[in-house]
Write an enzyme that holds these catalytic residues in place. Structure first.
Site, PDB file in Angstrom:
ATOM      1  N   ASP A   1      -5.359  16.724 -23.412  1.00  0.00           N
ATOM      2  CA  ASP A   1      -5.080  15.292 -23.530  1.00  0.00           C
ATOM      3  C   ASP A   1      -4.178  14.976 -24.714  1.00  0.00           C
ATOM      4  O   ASP A   1      -3.301  14.116 -24.613  1.00  0.00           O
ATOM      5  CB  ASP A   1      -6.392  14.516 -23.659  1.00  0.00           C
ATOM      6  CG  ASP A   1      -6.195  13.009 -23.566  1.00  0.00           C
ATOM      7  OD1 ASP A   1      -5.472  12.571 -22.653  1.00  0.00           O
ATOM      8  OD2 ASP A   1      -6.756  12.276 -24.388  1.00  0.00           O
TER       9      ASP A   1
ATOM     10  N   HIS B   1       0.895  15.088 -27.217  1.00  0.00           N
ATOM     11  CA  HIS B   1       1.504  14.436 -28.381  1.00  0.00           C
ATOM     12  C   HIS B   1       1.789  15.391 -29.539  1.00  0.00           C
ATOM     13  O   HIS B   1       2.880  15.367 -30.115  1.00  0.00           O
ATOM     14  CB  HIS B   1       0.601  13.310 -28.882  1.00  0.00           C
ATOM     15  CG  HIS B   1       0.354  12.230 -27.875  1.00  0.00           C
ATOM     16  ND1 HIS B   1       1.361  11.659 -27.134  1.00  0.00           N
ATOM     17  CD2 HIS B   1      -0.794  11.615 -27.477  1.00  0.00           C
ATOM     18  CE1 HIS B   1       0.851  10.739 -26.326  1.00  0.00           C
ATOM     19  NE2 HIS B   1      -0.445  10.695 -26.519  1.00  0.00           N
TER      20      HIS B   1
ATOM     21  N   HIS C   1       4.692   8.123 -25.716  1.00  0.00           N
ATOM     22  CA  HIS C   1       4.921   6.934 -26.546  1.00  0.00           C
ATOM     23  C   HIS C   1       5.055   7.253 -28.033  1.00  0.00           C
ATOM     24  O   HIS C   1       5.609   6.454 -28.794  1.00  0.00           O
ATOM     25  CB  HIS C   1       3.830   5.882 -26.311  1.00  0.00           C
ATOM     26  CG  HIS C   1       2.481   6.254 -26.824  1.00  0.00           C
ATOM     27  ND1 HIS C   1       1.547   6.915 -26.054  1.00  0.00           N
ATOM     28  CD2 HIS C   1       1.903   6.058 -28.025  1.00  0.00           C
ATOM     29  CE1 HIS C   1       0.458   7.099 -26.764  1.00  0.00           C
ATOM     30  NE2 HIS C   1       0.638   6.598 -27.963  1.00  0.00           N
TER      31      HIS C   1
ATOM     32  N   ASP D   1       0.869  -1.179   0.000  1.00  0.00           N
ATOM     33  CA  ASP D   1       0.000   0.000   0.000  1.00  0.00           C
ATOM     34  C   ASP D   1       0.903   1.225   0.000  1.00  0.00           C
ATOM     35  O   ASP D   1       1.648   1.459   0.963  1.00  0.00           O
ATOM     36  CB  ASP D   1      -0.901  -0.006   1.235  1.00  0.00           C
ATOM     37  CG  ASP D   1      -1.905   1.141   1.239  1.00  0.00           C
ATOM     38  OD1 ASP D   1      -1.749   2.077   0.424  1.00  0.00           O
ATOM     39  OD2 ASP D   1      -2.838   1.117   2.061  1.00  0.00           O
TER      40      ASP D   1
END
Length: 490
Positions: A232, A237, A175, A90
């Protein structure tokens, strides 16, 4: 100091999460298949689940069946599964990190901590890692973009991590930077004189960057509804793609030489103002429509949760016209476009070159078609060049055809299996090479420009234009580029 030639302990916080199951584990399996993992490398899943090695191994196997897109090879799996460990931990309990220390102490591996969890957990994780000395060099930490939701929150997250890790230990993943075509862009631009000398405002007319998706929010509405497409996708990107497309020649291929040039581009982005924001930034939100011959819901109807009301101001589409105010790109418009529920999944960079100053074929052609270069990032990594060519005829009259010079990665390199972006990024993190990762100042400069853009939109608010799912966005997106005498590459 740990031996550089030893293996690695990849510690995945959020072991049963979507990122781990969908991307990390399949990529690690592929690295195993390609014999790229060091002999003593281990994969240590961390989570609150009351699992042991056997249960975790079964979970990993099921994840690979679901997301690998190929049959699991028994011999590869046997080797891969022997690397798996699980630590029940935890992150909110500091003393729990002693469990992780007990596993880590079993060998002399270099530690790579992958934080596949939300940013608000990073502080506790870093504090816990410090308590067991797992923040000291050569230990590394990998975190996923986007970091934060504004410049302020991004600085806060970076400060929390920077308190425990040096910048050279921090690997921020985008990515898209692991895609072969993006990496090849540097080779394409800087090793070929044909393009090296023509990559500027003297020869390039305009540039289009499109990242489109056919999917909707896919169950991420709690996150996406508070963020929108600008935060986003554009911040995350598209600005990275833009900087790599437009950066000046670095002095060498060293990671900081490349990132220094990207930073210069981010500093040169022209800000919008309240007088031109809605002319140059078009927001949209999808309504119901048809995708792949199937009916899909509107954005506002995406969730079945009756207690949650989707935000009518959240944009699922954005297109914008950007200028870079430097000597190389002054006057060249860059059109960026990204959205959900569009007709096809596609990521591409399209470079339109200027026509010759003298048209010697004006007798038959009032205007000549522009040469066009398309760098396709997905779904098929490829490079296409469109040029004019004389059509064979018996007469001396010139008939010009627009022909395509086509290079497809998978067709040309038939014997080489193209790697997933995460495979490459994971391998680079193990080598300690940061050139495919994002530096802190890049992240914060991107957020600074995005914050300025959003501030203009907030000062002059308007609802996103609606567009049916399965179309290329609002009509005003086409109008924006048509008014400049261009059309979107579709």
């Amino acid at each position: 100091m740990k031996n550089k030639n030893s293996g690695y302990d990849l510690v995945i916080f959020g072991a049963k999460g979507d990122l781990s199951c969908r991307k990390l584990l399949p990529s690690l399996y592929q690295l195993e298949k390609k014999n790229k993992l060091c002999t003593h490398t281990r994969i240590i899943g961390v989570g609150r689940a009351n699992w042991d090695k056997i249960i975790y191994t079964n979970v990993v196997y099921k994840s690979l069946i679901k997301f690998l897109n190929e049959t699991i090879i028994e011999s590869i799996w046997k080797k891969f599964s022997s690397r798996l460990e699980f630590c029940n931990l935890d992150i909110n309990c500091l003393h729990n990190f002693k469990k992780l220390k007990q596993i880590i102490q079993q060998n002399n591996n270099i530690i790579i901590n992958y934080l596949a969890m939300p940013p608000h957990t990073f502080g506790n994780i870093c504090l816990g890692l410090e308590s067991i000395n797992l923040n000291l060099e050569p230990t590394r930490i990998i975190i996923e973009k986007p970091l934060g939701s504004s410049l302020k929150t991004s600085i806060n997250i970076n400060n929390k991590i920077g308190k425990f890790f040096k910048e050279k230990q921090i690997f921020r993943i985008d990515h898209y930077l692991g895609k072969e075509t993006i990496q090849n862009l540097l080779a394409f631009r800087f090793s070929n004189s044909l393009f090296y000398y023509n990559w500027n405002n003297k020869f390039i007319d305009h540039v289009q960057i499109t990242v489109s998706e056919t999917i909707g929010v896919e169950g991420r509405f709690n996150y996406f509804d508070t963020v929108g497409q600008i935060k986003d996708m554009v911040q995350n990107h598209l600005l990275q793609i833009l900087t790599i497309t437009t950066m000046s020649t670095p002095i060498d291929c060293h990671e900081n030489s490349i990132r220094d040039e990207k930073v210069k581009i981010l500093k040169s982005l022209r800000p919008f103002n309240i007088n031109n924001i809605h002319k140059n930034v078009i927001l949209g939100q999808y309504t119901s429509g048809i995708i792949n011959q199937k009916k899909v819901k509107s954005y506002l109807d995406e969730t079945n949760n009756q207690e949650y009301q989707m935000n009518k101001y959240t944009e699922t589409f954005v297109s914008m016209k950007i200028y870079i105010d430097n000597d190389q790109w002054s006057g060249v418009p860059f059109y960026l476009r990204t959205g959900k529920r569009l007709p096809k999944k596609c990521s591409e960079i399209v470079i339109f070159f200027k026509t010759p100053p003298l048209n010697i074929f004006s007798k038959n052609y009032n205007t000549l078609s522009k040469n066009k270069l398309i760098l396709s990032l997905q779904p098929n990594e490829a490079i296409k060049i469109y040029i004019l060519n004389k059509k064979p005829k018996l007469t001396s009259q010139y008939k010009l055809d627009l022909i395509t010079l086509d290079f497809n990665y998978s067709k040309f390199y038939k014997k080489i299996q193209l790697s997933d972006a995460y495979e490459k990024l994971l391998l680079e993190s193990m080598k300690g090479i940061q050139s495919l990762f994002v530096r802190r100042d890049e992240v914060e400069l991107a957020w600074k420009w995005i914050d300025s853009t959003l501030q203009c939109l907030h000062l002059k608010p308007r609802l996103p234009d609606l567009y049916p799912a399965g179309t290329w966005g609002p009509a005003r997106s086409k109008t924006m580029i048509n008014n400049d005498g261009y059309e979107w590459n579709e």
